[in-house]
Motif scaffolding. Structure first.
Motif, mmCIF file in Angstrom:
data_model
loop_
_atom_site.group_PDB
_atom_site.id
_atom_site.type_symbol
_atom_site.label_atom_id
_atom_site.label_comp_id
_atom_site.label_asym_id
_atom_site.label_seq_id
_atom_site.Cartn_x
_atom_site.Cartn_y
_atom_site.Cartn_z
ATOM 1 N N ILE A 127 21.495 31.362 54.532
ATOM 2 C CA ILE A 127 21.304 30.428 53.409
ATOM 3 C C ILE A 127 22.649 30.235 52.703
ATOM 4 C CG2 ILE A 127 20.149 30.134 51.166
ATOM 5 C CD1 ILE A 127 17.836 31.859 52.433
ATOM 6 N N PRO A 128 23.073 28.973 52.467
ATOM 7 C CA PRO A 128 24.398 28.744 51.896
ATOM 8 C C PRO A 128 24.492 29.237 50.448
ATOM 9 C CG PRO A 128 23.144 26.687 52.013
ATOM 10 C CD PRO A 128 22.334 27.723 52.726
ATOM 11 N N CYS A 129 25.505 30.084 50.176
ATOM 12 C CA CYS A 129 25.782 30.528 48.795
ATOM 13 C C CYS A 129 27.250 30.953 48.755
ATOM 14 C CB CYS A 129 24.857 31.672 48.385
ATOM 15 S SG CYS A 129 24.949 33.110 49.443
ATOM 16 N N ALA A 130 27.758 31.232 47.559
ATOM 17 C CA ALA A 130 29.173 31.575 47.408
ATOM 18 C C ALA A 130 29.483 32.883 48.144
ATOM 19 C CB ALA A 130 29.512 31.726 45.925
ATOM 20 N N ARG A 131 30.684 32.944 48.747
ATOM 21 C CA ARG A 131 31.133 34.243 49.262
ATOM 22 C C ARG A 131 31.340 35.173 48.070
ATOM 23 N NH1 ARG A 131 36.223 32.754 52.721
ATOM 24 N NH2 ARG A 131 36.126 30.907 51.400
ATOM 25 N N HIS A 132 31.060 36.452 48.246
ATOM 26 C CA HIS A 132 31.135 37.354 47.087
ATOM 27 C C HIS A 132 31.639 38.730 47.488
ATOM 28 C CE1 HIS A 132 27.448 38.874 48.899
ATOM 29 N NE2 HIS A 132 27.589 39.952 48.149
ATOM 30 N N ARG A 133 32.069 39.491 46.503
ATOM 31 C CA ARG A 133 32.346 40.913 46.704
ATOM 32 C C ARG A 133 32.041 41.663 45.424
ATOM 33 N NH1 ARG A 133 37.784 42.465 49.185
ATOM 34 N NH2 ARG A 133 36.767 41.304 50.847
ATOM 35 N N LEU A 134 31.386 42.806 45.597
ATOM 36 C CA LEU A 134 31.139 43.686 44.460
ATOM 37 C C LEU A 134 32.382 44.562 44.327
ATOM 38 C CD1 LEU A 134 28.852 44.217 42.472
ATOM 39 C CD2 LEU A 134 28.044 46.026 43.994
ATOM 40 N N ALA A 135 33.252 44.233 43.370
ATOM 41 C CA ALA A 135 34.548 44.906 43.272
ATOM 42 C C ALA A 135 34.415 46.186 42.447
ATOM 43 C CB ALA A 135 35.573 43.982 42.632
ATOM 44 N N THR A 136 34.897 47.299 43.016
ATOM 45 C CA THR A 136 34.828 48.580 42.300
ATOM 46 C C THR A 136 36.204 48.976 41.767
ATOM 47 O OG1 THR A 136 35.121 49.719 44.402
ATOM 48 C CG2 THR A 136 32.855 49.435 43.621
ATOM 49 N N SER A 137 37.196 48.095 41.957
ATOM 50 C CA SER A 137 38.525 48.346 41.401
ATOM 51 C C SER A 137 39.238 47.001 41.243
ATOM 52 C CB SER A 137 39.348 49.229 42.356
ATOM 53 O OG SER A 137 39.604 48.506 43.549
ATOM 54 N N ALA A 138 40.323 47.015 40.469
ATOM 55 C CA ALA A 138 41.101 45.797 40.278
ATOM 56 C C ALA A 138 41.673 45.335 41.629
ATOM 57 C CB ALA A 138 42.217 46.046 39.275
ATOM 58 N N GLU A 139 42.128 46.292 42.463
ATOM 59 C CA GLU A 139 42.715 45.945 43.772
ATOM 60 C C GLU A 139 41.702 45.199 44.643
ATOM 61 O OE1 GLU A 139 42.872 49.264 42.507
ATOM 62 O OE2 GLU A 139 44.698 48.475 41.568
ATOM 63 N N ASP A 140 40.479 45.707 44.591
ATOM 64 C CA ASP A 140 39.379 45.089 45.322
ATOM 65 C C ASP A 140 39.229 43.609 44.942
ATOM 66 O OD1 ASP A 140 37.681 46.062 47.143
ATOM 67 O OD2 ASP A 140 36.130 46.747 45.745
ATOM 68 N N ALA A 141 39.225 43.351 43.640
ATOM 69 C CA ALA A 141 39.038 41.981 43.135
ATOM 70 C C ALA A 141 40.226 41.109 43.543
ATOM 71 C CB ALA A 141 38.885 42.007 41.619
ATOM 72 N N LEU A 142 41.439 41.656 43.452
ATOM 73 C CA LEU A 142 42.642 40.902 43.816
ATOM 74 C C LEU A 142 42.645 40.574 45.308
ATOM 75 C CD1 LEU A 142 45.055 42.895 41.515
ATOM 76 C CD2 LEU A 142 44.739 40.403 41.425
ATOM 77 N N ALA A 143 42.204 41.540 46.120
ATOM 78 C CA ALA A 143 42.151 41.319 47.568
ATOM 79 C C ALA A 143 41.136 40.227 47.893
ATOM 80 C CB ALA A 143 41.789 42.622 48.291
ATOM 81 N N PHE A 144 40.001 40.250 47.199
ATOM 82 C CA PHE A 144 38.972 39.220 47.425
ATOM 83 C C PHE A 144 39.524 37.833 47.082
ATOM 84 C CE2 PHE A 144 35.527 36.549 45.697
ATOM 85 C CZ PHE A 144 34.731 36.431 46.825
ATOM 86 N N ALA A 145 40.242 37.743 45.938
ATOM 87 C CA ALA A 145 40.801 36.449 45.520
ATOM 88 C C ALA A 145 41.789 35.938 46.565
ATOM 89 C CB ALA A 145 41.472 36.591 44.153
ATOM 90 N N LYS A 146 42.570 36.837 47.164
ATOM 91 C CA LYS A 146 43.521 36.437 48.224
ATOM 92 C C LYS A 146 42.778 35.826 49.406
ATOM 93 C CE LYS A 146 48.025 38.167 48.033
ATOM 94 N NZ LYS A 146 47.981 39.131 46.882
ATOM 95 N N GLU A 147 41.631 36.443 49.731
ATOM 96 C CA GLU A 147 40.844 35.990 50.869
ATOM 97 C C GLU A 147 40.252 34.601 50.656
ATOM 98 O OE1 GLU A 147 38.993 40.039 51.934
ATOM 99 O OE2 GLU A 147 37.493 38.471 52.386
ATOM 100 N N VAL A 148 39.648 34.389 49.465
ATOM 101 C CA VAL A 148 38.896 33.137 49.280
ATOM 102 C C VAL A 148 39.704 32.076 48.543
ATOM 103 C CG1 VAL A 148 36.684 34.363 49.299
ATOM 104 C CG2 VAL A 148 37.721 33.749 47.105
ATOM 105 N N GLY A 149 40.765 32.472 47.842
ATOM 106 C CA GLY A 149 41.574 31.519 47.079
ATOM 107 C C GLY A 149 40.981 31.244 45.704
ATOM 108 N N PHE A 150 41.837 30.737 44.781
ATOM 109 C CA PHE A 150 41.380 30.418 43.424
ATOM 110 C C PHE A 150 40.837 28.997 43.378
ATOM 111 C CE2 PHE A 150 44.165 34.006 42.734
ATOM 112 C CZ PHE A 150 43.442 34.738 41.825
ATOM 113 N N PRO A 151 39.974 28.657 42.385
ATOM 114 C CA PRO A 151 39.449 29.574 41.366
ATOM 115 C C PRO A 151 38.380 30.527 41.921
ATOM 116 C CG PRO A 151 38.517 27.368 41.125
ATOM 117 C CD PRO A 151 39.528 27.281 42.208
ATOM 118 N N ILE A 152 38.211 31.647 41.214
ATOM 119 C CA ILE A 152 37.070 32.516 41.513
ATOM 120 C C ILE A 152 36.301 32.740 40.218
ATOM 121 C CG2 ILE A 152 38.256 33.707 43.416
ATOM 122 C CD1 ILE A 152 38.215 36.242 41.525
#
Ligand code: ATP
Ligand code: MG
Length: 407
Positions: A127-152
């Motif tokens: 089912i189509p929905c936004a790609r997501h990640r449950l980030a448990t650290s700042a690095e995690d969130a930054l890595a996710f943003a690199k993967e999908v691009g801004f905005p997030i």
């Protein structure tokens, strides 16, 4: 002999908007309604409620279980245990399982509550929905943003009302947000790819896992834009005509979502986006009646008792009355420029004169009240009309005429 069905309705506080739902049960035949509240509305005893029980914390499953047991000791077994508040849904599921009462389990409720778990299930089902990640650290969130691009978008995994939800445009913005939010394994943050497009909703009334009836609304603009722009008067509009092929895809996806997440009965309230190319993506979905005056408007456009319709689906597993769309409706949420407390509301007489006959419900901002921070503003006007273009013109008129001031 007629078998009485015992319904237990749980809520922390007896707000008017909440009691409307309990009253829907009271309008069914052969039903007794019991209320479990932190502050029981004693004036409703013998009217809406056959009996009331007070608890200290209505969100605590242990307290819900013991309140239901106290009711059962006097009145016999419970047919349904229910409530409309979002944070109640998982505790109600836990209590149902422990008491052996039919209805959504804790596991099902959690899939609708926890937006990360929800999207895991939706994506697994294609089912189509936004790609997501449950980030448990700042690095995690930054890595996710690199993967999908801004905005997030970054938000709490089980939030409501856009609280703590931010759109971030760049790594700098993300870093400064992360310095405040500080995600950790104990307090993870949900990061999502930003869905571009218009935002809409899909309401489904479900019984026995089947959609009995559905409705669609348009958000103008998206709630996140409304929150970020404190003077925007948010509008939620239910168009007159939703029968066309434009909505076939969301009908298909809505049914998939209900099946995938496993809702057996009640309301599903799904938010979705339509991208510029016409494709759609699911934002989130809740297993409860919708807020934002959407429930009331769903009743108004079909000219039905929507509260009894919900109760009927939950208690009898069927549609109370057919949903034939006869009207368009919209709610304008009243807000204005500035901060502080409400000082005045201009344009009411003018609005009353021009669109007064189409007003179904009004809650005026209270002079002296502090400005609300949500997109639902300080008050609202619900309009209804048989003609789509006239309704839209009336909405524009109210938006351009009614102004709330603060100081
Ligand atoms: N991935 C996304 N892409 C684009 N916009 C988003 C995204 N996630 C959230 N939003 C915006 O933020 C709003 C709030 O997000 P969401 O619905 O997940 O949280 P909520 O706190 O449950 O909101 P509410 O209680 O207002 O429904 C959405 O209505 C939408 O406007
Ligand atoms: Mg939402």
């Amino acid at each position: 002999m007629i078998r009485m069905r015992n319904i237990v309705f749980v809520a922390p506080f007896p707000m008017d908007a909440t009691l409307r739902f309990a009253k829907g049960f009271a309008r069914l035949e052969n039903v007794r309604v019991f209320g479990v509240f932190q502050k029981p509305p004693m004036s409703e005893r013998g009217r809406t409620f056959d009996d009331l029980v007070a608890v200290e914390d209505a969100l605590d499953p242990d307290e819900i279980v013991s309140a239901v047991r106290r009711i059962e000791a006097v009145y016999g077994p419970t047919h349904r245990l229910t409530g409309v508040l979002e944070p109640l849904q998982t505790p109600l599921g836990v209590a149902r399982e422990r008491l052996g009462i039919a209805g959504p389990s804790a596991e099902v409720a959690e899939r609708f509550r926890d937006k990360s778990l929800m999207k895991d299930h939706l994506r697994a089902a294609g089912i189509p929905c936004a790609r997501h990640r449950l980030a448990t650290s700042a690095e995690d969130a930054l890595a996710f943003a690199k993967e999908v691009g801004f905005p997030i978008v970054i938000k709490p995994p089980a939030g409501a009302g856009c609280r703590g939800t931010f759109r971030l445009e760049s790594e700098d913005e993300l870093r400064s947000a992360l310095a405040n939010i500080r995600p950790s394994p104990a307090k993870p943050s949900l990061c999502e790819e930003f869905l571009q497009g218009t935002e809409q909703s899909f309401e489904a009334l479900v019984a026995g896992g089947k959609i009995l009836a559905h409705s669609i609304s348009h958000y103008q603009p998206t709630p996140l834009e409304a929150v970020a722009t404190p003077w925007i008067q948010w509008v939620c509009m239910l168009p007159l005509d939703i029968a066309g092929p434009d909505y076939d895809e969301v009908r298909r996806v809505g049914a998939e979502v209900v099946r995938t997440l496993g809702l057996d009965d009640g309301f599903a309230h799904m938010e979705w986006f339509r991208r510029a190319d016409g494709s759609i993506a699911v934002g989130e979905v809740a297993a409860r009646p919708p807020g934002g005056q959407l429930t009331a408007m769903t009743g108004l456009v079909h000219d039905i008792d929507i509260y009894r319709a919900w109760a009927r689906a939950v208690v009898d597993g069927r549609l109370d009355a057919p949903w034939n769309r006869r009207y368009a409706a919209a709610t304008i949420f009243l807000r204005g420029v500035g901060r502080g407390h409400v000082t005045r509301i201009d344009g009411l007489d003018e609005a009353q004169r021009v669109v007064g006959k189409w007003v179904e419900e009004v809650k005026l901002p209270r002079v002296g009240a502090p400005k609300a921070d949500g997109y639902e503003g300080d008050g609202y006007v619900i309009l209804r009309h048989r003609d789509q273009a006239t309704l839209e013109a009336a909405v524009s008129f109210v938006l351009n005429t009614v102004r709330v001031s603060y100081a």
